[in-house]
Scaffold this active site. Structure first.
Site, PDB file in Angstrom:
ATOM      1  N   ASN A  68      42.386  53.850 -18.134  1.00 28.46           N
ATOM      2  CA  ASN A  68      42.909  52.569 -18.627  1.00 28.46           C
ATOM      3  C   ASN A  68      42.198  52.249 -19.941  1.00 28.46           C
ATOM      4  OD1 ASN A  68      44.658  50.266 -18.263  1.00 28.46           O
ATOM      5  ND2 ASN A  68      42.829  49.051 -17.866  1.00 28.46           N
ATOM      6  N   LYS A  69      42.538  51.133 -20.528  1.00 29.48           N
ATOM      7  CA  LYS A  69      41.991  50.728 -21.825  1.00 29.48           C
ATOM      8  C   LYS A  69      40.472  50.865 -21.871  1.00 29.48           C
ATOM      9  CE  LYS A  69      43.655  49.831 -24.786  1.00 29.48           C
ATOM     10  NZ  LYS A  69      43.826  50.890 -25.840  1.00 29.48           N
TER      11      LYS A  69
ATOM     12  N   ASP B 143      46.839  53.440 -17.185  1.00 28.78           N
ATOM     13  CA  ASP B 143      47.701  54.290 -18.014  1.00 28.78           C
ATOM     14  C   ASP B 143      48.041  55.605 -17.327  1.00 28.78           C
ATOM     15  OD1 ASP B 143      46.310  52.447 -20.088  1.00 28.78           O
ATOM     16  OD2 ASP B 143      48.129  53.251 -21.015  1.00 28.78           O
TER      17      ASP B 143
ATOM     18  N   ARG C  23      52.440  59.302 -27.804  1.00 27.60           N
ATOM     19  CA  ARG C  23      51.076  58.851 -27.436  1.00 27.60           C
ATOM     20  C   ARG C  23      50.675  59.647 -26.200  1.00 27.60           C
ATOM     21  NH1 ARG C  23      49.435  52.606 -26.938  1.00 27.60           N
ATOM     22  NH2 ARG C  23      47.300  53.343 -27.177  1.00 27.60           N
TER      23      ARG C  23
ATOM     24  N   GLN D 118      43.972  43.108 -27.305  1.00 22.28           N
ATOM     25  CA  GLN D 118      45.127  42.839 -26.420  1.00 22.28           C
ATOM     26  C   GLN D 118      44.866  41.649 -25.502  1.00 22.28           C
ATOM     27  OE1 GLN D 118      43.857  45.886 -26.987  1.00 22.28           O
ATOM     28  NE2 GLN D 118      45.384  47.501 -26.828  1.00 22.28           N
TER      29      GLN D 118
ATOM     30  N   ARG E 140      53.384  48.638 -26.629  1.00 14.05           N
ATOM     31  CA  ARG E 140      52.253  49.350 -26.024  1.00 14.05           C
ATOM     32  C   ARG E 140      52.183  48.923 -24.572  1.00 14.05           C
ATOM     33  NH1 ARG E 140      50.548  45.162 -24.288  1.00 14.05           N
ATOM     34  NH2 ARG E 140      48.776  46.346 -23.516  1.00 14.05           N
ATOM     35  N   GLY E 141      51.276  49.586 -23.824  1.00 13.28           N
ATOM     36  CA  GLY E 141      51.236  49.344 -22.381  1.00 13.28           C
ATOM     37  C   GLY E 141      52.059  50.433 -21.709  1.00 13.28           C
TER      38      GLY E 141
HETATM   39  O1  MRU Z   1      46.566  50.873 -25.988  1.00 16.42           O
HETATM   40  P1  MRU Z   1      47.446  50.075 -25.066  1.00 16.42           P
HETATM   41  O2  MRU Z   1      47.540  48.635 -25.436  1.00 16.42           O
HETATM   42  O3  MRU Z   1      48.787  50.733 -24.867  1.00 16.42           O
HETATM   43  O4  MRU Z   1      46.696  50.132 -23.662  1.00 16.42           O
HETATM   44  C1  MRU Z   1      47.270  49.458 -22.593  1.00 16.42           C
HETATM   45  C2  MRU Z   1      46.464  49.502 -21.358  1.00 16.42           C
HETATM   46  O5  MRU Z   1      45.439  50.131 -21.293  1.00 16.42           O
HETATM   47  C3  MRU Z   1      47.035  48.813 -20.157  1.00 16.42           C
HETATM   48  O6  MRU Z   1      46.023  48.291 -19.347  1.00 16.42           O
HETATM   49  C4  MRU Z   1      47.861  49.814 -19.337  1.00 16.42           C
HETATM   50  O7  MRU Z   1      48.775  50.479 -20.147  1.00 16.42           O
HETATM   51  C5  MRU Z   1      48.572  49.170 -18.225  1.00 16.42           C
HETATM   52  S1  MRU Z   1      49.870  48.158 -18.800  1.00 16.42           S
HETATM   53  C6  MRU Z   1      50.740  47.554 -17.486  1.00 16.42           C
END
Ligand code: MRU
Length: 343
Positions: A246-247, A236, A88, A195, A45-46
């Site tokens: 973002n998250k 993201d 995703r 996370q 993820r990320g």
């Molecule tokens: O749901 P995730 O864990 O994929 O979400 C990740 C995030 O929101 C990160 O902050 C984002 O992808 C940047 S990662 C360098």
């Protein structure tokens, strides 16, 4: 630093992030559908890491195509690329990687299919290596924004595990640490997938960077007590006007930062900017399953049948973002103008 994803012989393997920090296990992908699954269930993820995984997944997919003619090969490859795109929805790096791999294949119409297949694997390795290099450059630019002795709040995990290596937000933090700035980090635990607690704290502890984890809802109070000097998060997807997806929870951190006059920085590669969309309202926000909220580990903690809302991301309007740190330099408001320079 443990690798996030790599080629291992003829298959791709990813560190299974669902199991960290307790167990370090590889998740093996022998075909492109394993990669799609890995992205969907969050083995990996990320945003940048999802991009690298998609590229490697397409190389695996290309290899499984038996057609000898270029036209038949491309027809099948494009179907695989389309399936990959749906893995995703929010991180635009996925689309960026799929488009790059597709363009790469389109430019090789003169070559035999066998050669295209191995060139696609090499291209995916290049994307991984470039991602690490980009993060290091981002770190160099961004660390200039970090005052000596400061305490930095970060949300989610934008570290080595969320990228090919080194990290975006954590890349900036690492670079500041490597420069002897004696920083401290506060990591939001980042409900519901944790996370921050599971991955960010793990990565920073491995690197010897002082880190304390807080419950997400403690950030505002700590800011008011002047215990946080700046915020750095990843992204993201960034719209052409600088709105940042973002998250989930990032928006409330940004609002609190502005209210408390604390800089809120976003670190992301140029590939996270989606210049095709004008503003954050157009960013698709993934809704994940209710069990992430009502279960804690394997235990159900909510009343049975409870209704749950689980948006996995939110959008922070550009007006809350003090600067966007990229591998090409720092973009400051007005973002429309600053972002346009790169497209
Ligand atoms: O749901 P995730 O864990 O994929 O979400 C990740 C995030 O929101 C990160 O902050 C984002 O992808 C940047 S990662 C360098």
């Amino acid at each position: 630093m443990i690798p996030t994803i790599e080629w291992h012989g003829d298959h791709v393997r990813m560190i299974d992030q669902r199991k960290l920090p307790g167990r370090t296990e590889w998740f093996t992908c022998r075909g492109y559908r394993d990669v799609i699954k890995g992205i969907q269930v969050m083995v990996i993820r990320g945003a940048p890491a999802i991009g690298v995984a998609a590229a490697m997944g397409l190389a695996l997919g290309a290899r499984s195509i038996r057609s000898k003619s270029y036209a038949a090969f491309m027809e099948k490859f494009e179907k695989i690329a389309h399936e990959m795109l749906l893995a995703r929805p929010t991180a635009v790096n996925l689309r960026w990687a799929v488009e790059r791999m597709t363009r790469f294949a389109e430019n090789m119409s003169e070559l035999p299919v066998k050669k295209i297949q191995s060139a696609l694997r090499q291209e995916s390795e290049k994307i991984l290596a470039e991602d690490i290099e980009i993060n290091r450059r981002m770190g160099k630019h961004g660390q200039g924004l970090v005052p000596k002795g400061s305490t930095i709040l970060t949300h989610c995990n934008a570290g080595s595990l969320a990228t090919g290596g080194y990290g975006t937000a954590l890349g900036v933090i690492r670079a500041a640490h490597e420069n002897g700035k004696k920083i401290k980090v506060i990591a939001d635990e980042t409900r519901p997938w944790l996370q921050g607690l599971r991955l960010t704290a793990f990565e920073l502890m491995e690197d010897g960077i002082p880190v304390s984890v807080i419950a997400d809802n403690a950030a505002g109070s700590l800011m008011r007590q002047k215990k946080i000097d700046l915020v750095i998060t990843g992204a993201d997807r960034i719209a052409a006007n600088g709105d940042v997806a973002n998250k989930i929870g990032t928006y409330q951190v940004a609002v609190l930062a502005k209210t408390n006059r604390i800089p809120f920085y976003v670190a992301a590669p140029i590939s996270t900017i989606d210049y095709t969309i004008k503003n954050g309202d157009m960013i698709p926000v993934e809704e994940r399953g209710p069990e992430e909220i009502y279960r804690f580990g394997k235990r159900e903690i909510g009343p049975s049948g409870v209704s749950v809302l689980n948006p996995a991301f939110d959008v922070t309007p550009a007006s809350y973002v003090s600067a966007i740190i990229t591998e090409k330099g720092i973009i400051r408001p007005p973002y429309k103008k600053g972002i346009k320079r790169y497209f």
